[in-house]
Write a protein that holds these residues in place. Structure first.
Motif: not given
Length: 279
Positions: A29, A144-146, A257-258, A260-262, A264-265, A268
């Motif tokens: 990743s 935070e949207q993938a 690596r997305d 948005g998910t990063l 979110a994790a 934000n």
């Protein structure tokens, strides 16, 4: 050298030498630059009709990752002292980093490309001016949207592979071959296909155990050359020929690596309409 590898916590690891004291790792990743607390650093400035996104991509391993990999390697390979394991980034060529904008349904397009620093962690800096659809996607990504904002690394992984082949055929087959013809290797291949001869091929180090076509062709060419150059093989009894060779191959690799998910994790860390909260 027999290829010995495994996947662990987002890394592919494999032995770089026969005694398994030197190892390579390849992150599966991508990532972005992080602050001292380990949180990702992204700057997003939203001016309404335009926005600016600034970040520095990374493709590497943290000190904690390295130590965890050393312990895992020691446990798997039977090394008594994990600290003695030599670990380095896998050899790659032509690394390129892309910032990607997506539609939220799995399709991404390249917003910008960057050459890298040329060595781990292959830093690549992006300063994106975003408008219209790209702006809408970037907003979704930092919220935070993938599927809307991502980063990828593309490169070619260099690795050695070793091939061994044993060719067997009755004397009657040899007597029917055109030994001095340039297509002798093709004749041997045809004989194997129709059952008049047999060959056993083993490959060490090939991805997924697959035999690259170039190596396959070189093994047949080497067998043909052995038959041509040896009087015993030209006029003797049944053929029983063993050959081996080693070559370097390059396999394409991708680390994605997305963002948005990063985000979110990491809860934000963007400030609405402003810059990164760490700044």
């Amino acid at each position: 050298m027999q290829h010995f590898g495994f996947d662990f916590r987002g890394f592919h690891c494999f032995a770089a030498d026969a005694d398994m004291k030197s190892w390579h790792y390849l992150p599966q990743s991508a990532d972005v630059q992080r602050d001292d607390a380990g949180k990702p650093i992204l700057s997003f400035t939203d001016l309404g009709s335009t926005a600016y996104l600034i970040f520095s991509a990374r493709w590497g391993a943290t000190n904690e990752d390295i130590e965890a990999l050393r312990r895992e390697i020691a446990a798997r390979s039977g090394q008594p002292d994990a600290a003695q394991t030599r670990l380095s980034f896998a050899p790659i060529t032509a690394p390129l980093c892309n910032a990607l904008i997506g539609d939220g349904r799995g399709t991404f397009e390249i917003a910008a490309s960057s050459v890298t620093s040329g060595y781990p962690p292959y830093a690549a800096v992006f300063d994106l001016a975003l408008e219209a659809e790209w702006l809408a996607s970037a907003r979704a990504g930092v919220r935070e949207q993938a599927g809307f904002l991502a980063v990828e690394y593309l490169a070619r992984h260099r690795m050695p592979i070793k091939g061994r082949a044993r060719f067997r055929a009755p004397a009657a087959l040899r007597d029917g071959l055109r030994l001095d013809s340039e297509d002798l290797a093709e004749q041997l291949d045809d004989a194997i296909r129709d059952g008049r001869a047999s060959i056993a091929i083993e490959v060490d180090g090939a991805p997924d155990g697959k035999i690259p076509q170039t190596l396959h062709s070189k093994l047949f060419a080497l067998i043909a050359a052995t038959i041509r150059q040896s009087p015993a093989h030209r006029t003797g009894g049944d053929a029983d020929i063993a050959v081996e060779l080693e070559q370097m191959i390059e396999e394409p690799v991708r680390a994605f690596r997305d963002l948005g998910t990063l985000v979110a994790a990491e809860s934000n860390r963007m400030l609405p309409g402003g810059e990164d909260a760490a700044d």
